[in-house]
Write a protein that holds these residues in place. Sequence first.
Motif, PDB file in Angstrom:
ATOM      1  N   GLU A 231      -7.189  -6.166 -10.179  1.00  0.00           N
ATOM      2  CA  GLU A 231      -7.546  -4.780  -9.886  1.00  0.00           C
ATOM      3  C   GLU A 231      -8.978  -4.654  -9.387  1.00  0.00           C
ATOM      4  O   GLU A 231      -9.262  -3.882  -8.464  1.00  0.00           O
ATOM      5  CB  GLU A 231      -7.352  -3.927 -11.146  1.00  0.00           C
ATOM      6  CG  GLU A 231      -7.323  -2.428 -10.885  1.00  0.00           C
ATOM      7  CD  GLU A 231      -6.215  -2.001  -9.915  1.00  0.00           C
ATOM      8  OE1 GLU A 231      -6.484  -1.079  -9.111  1.00  0.00           O
ATOM      9  OE2 GLU A 231      -5.119  -2.587  -9.942  1.00  0.00           O
ATOM     10  N   ASP A 232      -9.910  -5.427 -10.008  1.00  0.00           N
ATOM     11  CA  ASP A 232     -11.311  -5.372  -9.566  1.00  0.00           C
ATOM     12  C   ASP A 232     -11.456  -5.845  -8.114  1.00  0.00           C
ATOM     13  O   ASP A 232     -12.235  -5.278  -7.335  1.00  0.00           O
ATOM     14  CB  ASP A 232     -12.192  -6.238 -10.479  1.00  0.00           C
ATOM     15  CG  ASP A 232     -12.380  -5.604 -11.855  1.00  0.00           C
ATOM     16  OD1 ASP A 232     -12.073  -4.398 -11.978  1.00  0.00           O
ATOM     17  OD2 ASP A 232     -12.809  -6.312 -12.782  1.00  0.00           O
ATOM     18  N   PHE A 233     -10.716  -6.901  -7.777  1.00  0.00           N
ATOM     19  CA  PHE A 233     -10.773  -7.428  -6.396  1.00  0.00           C
ATOM     20  C   PHE A 233     -10.225  -6.392  -5.415  1.00  0.00           C
ATOM     21  O   PHE A 233     -10.775  -6.199  -4.330  1.00  0.00           O
ATOM     22  CB  PHE A 233      -9.954  -8.725  -6.296  1.00  0.00           C
ATOM     23  CG  PHE A 233      -9.968  -9.348  -4.923  1.00  0.00           C
ATOM     24  CD1 PHE A 233     -11.020 -10.156  -4.509  1.00  0.00           C
ATOM     25  CD2 PHE A 233      -8.935  -9.101  -4.020  1.00  0.00           C
ATOM     26  CE1 PHE A 233     -11.041 -10.710  -3.237  1.00  0.00           C
ATOM     27  CE2 PHE A 233      -8.941  -9.643  -2.745  1.00  0.00           C
ATOM     28  CZ  PHE A 233      -9.995 -10.461  -2.351  1.00  0.00           C
ATOM     29  N   LYS A 234      -9.153  -5.702  -5.809  1.00  0.00           N
ATOM     30  CA  LYS A 234      -8.560  -4.682  -4.946  1.00  0.00           C
ATOM     31  C   LYS A 234      -9.570  -3.572  -4.644  1.00  0.00           C
ATOM     32  O   LYS A 234      -9.730  -3.155  -3.493  1.00  0.00           O
ATOM     33  CB  LYS A 234      -7.308  -4.090  -5.602  1.00  0.00           C
ATOM     34  CG  LYS A 234      -6.643  -3.003  -4.754  1.00  0.00           C
ATOM     35  CD  LYS A 234      -5.459  -2.361  -5.461  1.00  0.00           C
ATOM     36  CE  LYS A 234      -4.219  -3.196  -5.308  1.00  0.00           C
ATOM     37  NZ  LYS A 234      -2.988  -2.479  -5.742  1.00  0.00           N
ATOM     38  N   LYS A 235     -10.285  -3.109  -5.705  1.00  0.00           N
ATOM     39  CA  LYS A 235     -11.288  -2.054  -5.514  1.00  0.00           C
ATOM     40  C   LYS A 235     -12.386  -2.520  -4.571  1.00  0.00           C
ATOM     41  O   LYS A 235     -12.849  -1.787  -3.694  1.00  0.00           O
ATOM     42  CB  LYS A 235     -11.895  -1.647  -6.858  1.00  0.00           C
ATOM     43  CG  LYS A 235     -10.938  -0.830  -7.729  1.00  0.00           C
ATOM     44  CD  LYS A 235     -11.590  -0.495  -9.062  1.00  0.00           C
ATOM     45  CE  LYS A 235     -10.610   0.260  -9.968  1.00  0.00           C
ATOM     46  NZ  LYS A 235     -11.191   0.515 -11.303  1.00  0.00           N
ATOM     47  N   ARG A 236     -12.814  -3.791  -4.760  1.00  0.00           N
ATOM     48  CA  ARG A 236     -13.882  -4.331  -3.917  1.00  0.00           C
ATOM     49  C   ARG A 236     -13.419  -4.487  -2.467  1.00  0.00           C
ATOM     50  O   ARG A 236     -14.189  -4.293  -1.524  1.00  0.00           O
ATOM     51  CB  ARG A 236     -14.343  -5.681  -4.484  1.00  0.00           C
ATOM     52  CG  ARG A 236     -15.713  -6.126  -3.980  1.00  0.00           C
ATOM     53  CD  ARG A 236     -16.422  -7.014  -4.991  1.00  0.00           C
ATOM     54  NE  ARG A 236     -15.610  -8.147  -5.372  1.00  0.00           N
ATOM     55  CZ  ARG A 236     -15.553  -9.292  -4.674  1.00  0.00           C
ATOM     56  NH1 ARG A 236     -16.255  -9.413  -3.572  1.00  0.00           N
ATOM     57  NH2 ARG A 236     -14.802 -10.283  -5.089  1.00  0.00           N
ATOM     58  N   ALA A 237     -12.133  -4.817  -2.292  1.00  0.00           N
ATOM     59  CA  ALA A 237     -11.577  -4.949  -0.938  1.00  0.00           C
ATOM     60  C   ALA A 237     -11.628  -3.607  -0.218  1.00  0.00           C
ATOM     61  O   ALA A 237     -12.004  -3.537   0.967  1.00  0.00           O
ATOM     62  CB  ALA A 237     -10.139  -5.462  -1.006  1.00  0.00           C
ATOM     63  N   TYR A 238     -11.278  -2.530  -0.934  1.00  0.00           N
ATOM     64  CA  TYR A 238     -11.331  -1.193  -0.332  1.00  0.00           C
ATOM     65  C   TYR A 238     -12.773  -0.801   0.008  1.00  0.00           C
ATOM     66  O   TYR A 238     -13.040  -0.177   1.044  1.00  0.00           O
ATOM     67  CB  TYR A 238     -10.720  -0.153  -1.273  1.00  0.00           C
ATOM     68  CG  TYR A 238      -9.196  -0.159  -1.285  1.00  0.00           C
ATOM     69  CD1 TYR A 238      -8.475  -0.134  -0.100  1.00  0.00           C
ATOM     70  CD2 TYR A 238      -8.493  -0.173  -2.497  1.00  0.00           C
ATOM     71  CE1 TYR A 238      -7.085  -0.134  -0.112  1.00  0.00           C
ATOM     72  CE2 TYR A 238      -7.105  -0.163  -2.521  1.00  0.00           C
ATOM     73  CZ  TYR A 238      -6.406  -0.150  -1.314  1.00  0.00           C
ATOM     74  OH  TYR A 238      -5.030  -0.143  -1.325  1.00  0.00           O
ATOM     75  N   GLN A 239     -13.728  -1.212  -0.872  1.00  0.00           N
ATOM     76  CA  GLN A 239     -15.138  -0.929  -0.598  1.00  0.00           C
ATOM     77  C   GLN A 239     -15.610  -1.689   0.645  1.00  0.00           C
ATOM     78  O   GLN A 239     -16.418  -1.182   1.435  1.00  0.00           O
ATOM     79  CB  GLN A 239     -15.991  -1.323  -1.816  1.00  0.00           C
ATOM     80  CG  GLN A 239     -15.801  -0.401  -3.018  1.00  0.00           C
ATOM     81  CD  GLN A 239     -16.401  -0.980  -4.292  1.00  0.00           C
ATOM     82  OE1 GLN A 239     -16.955  -2.090  -4.301  1.00  0.00           O
ATOM     83  NE2 GLN A 239     -16.303  -0.237  -5.391  1.00  0.00           N
ATOM     84  N   CYS A 240     -15.063  -2.906   0.822  1.00  0.00           N
ATOM     85  CA  CYS A 240     -15.407  -3.701   2.014  1.00  0.00           C
ATOM     86  C   CYS A 240     -14.930  -3.018   3.296  1.00  0.00           C
ATOM     87  O   CYS A 240     -15.597  -3.081   4.334  1.00  0.00           O
ATOM     88  CB  CYS A 240     -14.790  -5.099   1.908  1.00  0.00           C
ATOM     89  SG  CYS A 240     -15.618  -6.176   0.709  1.00  0.00           S
ATOM     90  N   VAL A 241     -13.767  -2.369   3.212  1.00  0.00           N
ATOM     91  CA  VAL A 241     -13.237  -1.655   4.375  1.00  0.00           C
ATOM     92  C   VAL A 241     -14.193  -0.530   4.761  1.00  0.00           C
ATOM     93  O   VAL A 241     -14.514  -0.345   5.950  1.00  0.00           O
ATOM     94  CB  VAL A 241     -11.824  -1.080   4.081  1.00  0.00           C
ATOM     95  CG1 VAL A 241     -11.354  -0.209   5.256  1.00  0.00           C
ATOM     96  CG2 VAL A 241     -10.833  -2.197   3.832  1.00  0.00           C
ATOM     97  N   VAL A 242     -14.655   0.221   3.764  1.00  0.00           N
ATOM     98  CA  VAL A 242     -15.597   1.329   4.015  1.00  0.00           C
ATOM     99  C   VAL A 242     -16.876   0.794   4.646  1.00  0.00           C
ATOM    100  O   VAL A 242     -17.388   1.352   5.623  1.00  0.00           O
ATOM    101  CB  VAL A 242     -15.905   2.088   2.709  1.00  0.00           C
ATOM    102  CG1 VAL A 242     -16.979   3.154   2.943  1.00  0.00           C
ATOM    103  CG2 VAL A 242     -14.641   2.727   2.153  1.00  0.00           C
TER     104      VAL A 242
END
Length: 607
Positions: A231-242
């Motif tokens: 879950e933490d990696f998923k959140k960070r992936a979305y932050q990377c998109v931004v």
Amino acid sequence: MGDPVAEYSSRLQQQEQEIHSLTAEIESLKNPQSLGLSSHLDGLREENAKLKYRLNILKRSLQEERSQCSKTMMNINQRLQEIFGEAIREAWPDLENPPLAVTPNQQAKFGDYQCNSAMAMAQMMKSKGLKVNPREIAEKIQQNIPDNELIEKTEIAGPGFKILHAVRHRAHFDFVYPHQKLNHVGDWGTQFGMLIAHLQDKFPNYLTVSPPIGDLQAFYKESKKRFDEEEDFKKRAYQCVVKLQSKDPAFIKGWNLICDVSRNEFQKVYNCLDIQIIERGESFYQEKMIAVVKEFEAKGLVEMDEGRKIVFAPGQQIPLTVVKSDGGYTYDTSDLAALRQRLFDEKADIIIYVTDSGQGTHFQVVFAAAQMIGWYDPKVTRVEHAGFGVVLGEDKKKFKTRSGDTVRLMDLLDEGLKRSMDKLKEKDRDKVLSTEELTKAQHSVAFGCIKYADLSHNRINDYVFSFDKMLDDRGNTAAYLLYAFTRIRSIARLANIDEVALRKAAETTDVLLQHDKEWKLGKCLIRFPEILQKILDDLLLHTLCDYLYELATTFTEFYDSCYCIEKDRQTGEVVKVNMWRMLLCDATAAIMAKGFDILGINPVSRM
């Protein structure tokens, strides 16, 4: 595809329609009293003279066009439809939109082409309360067939026509294909957020030291597994998109590194398959997506749905999501932006989307939305989705490796090279070809067979991939066609006839189609423009593959029955060359070469 034959034919048809309408108008002017125009008789006579003058100008123009058209390869079926269309209009001028049906005859003894309009016309007239015998209709059409360069003889057979010996002419080939091929690459969005986050963890110094990503597919699978499970990696992936979409330099660098690895892998495939293509990723349309959403909003076409901005197109059940609830864009938005750019910036008049059939509904909605907002008129601009089916393994299941992974195209091409070389050596070709010739033959067979196996099936259907079948030099395969082509090309070399001699002979030699097999081959050759028109209309290239196979087998029948070169039995020296048959050989090779060119197959002179 810019086919001059089609352009000429279209212009000829328009002119013939105008000639017909002018003729009808002149007839109406012959009895001015019936129109209540007796007081304007002088004026009408003057107008009549003007109309006749325009009619003569049009007829002269039409003759000039036909003269020009005869210099290139004619679409026989299309020309016959023009001829019979004119005959039908002359015979029955009051019949609106009469049916026109001209098709090749399946049995040679019944003629080359047949026109089956009479029966349908009789039924149409019957529905209007006019009872006319189909044979009477056929006779009247036959009487009105205009003088033309094609038809030698017509016969009425039942309610239709047999068009006998429709063509006796030489032709050269002049086909031009101006087009721009784009590879629309998915290089933006969530998957790149995943890849950049994984890149940061696995190669934290990627900004200063280039990361050794050898297998991007394996790298992606690792990142996707983490995205699904952590879950933490998923959140960070979305932050990377931004961060990526806000053009943060560190994230843009990571994005470029990943794109370069992908681009290099693509290029290996392009080099093997001799593909020249423009890469244009979704990132190219990032700014254009903003403008597209504003345009739809300005025209009141956007609705809000639980925070999303959606667009409903007429006749479509599913809306397009142009802005997500988090403010991000979707494939719908990027595809709309891409379509708009191609229409207004590229000024395209034909746009073909080639993807798997599963995306058919998506593109249907995108095209409907583009028409709704007024970007294009489908009667003027052709925008179409050419979907394709799934490649299956010999077990009839989706084509995968033994470990269950998707088969990589590059691995498939490498395997094709190995197998094609084995096949060539099995035929002892390594003993007669130079190293360079053997390598060229290897590449021609390997890559040609893989392409042909894909294109020779109806693209809409799934098909079974089999190296054994595609490399077989019997049946409808690239291997058979390539071998046949090299044999045909070798005939002229055997007779010591070069290209210059053939070109000169084409200008001075009459092609005598006296033997049944000569006539069969001649009729097959002249169908080529019809085949091109069909694949242009329906985008189904297997029709061309079937035609090339038919042409090759028809040529074999001809060559087995008709001597092209006659040799002295004692010395083996060439004592006679039948030049008109050599021209048939040359025409066959020229059409096969053009067919290969369209299919992206590279033949070789020796195999």
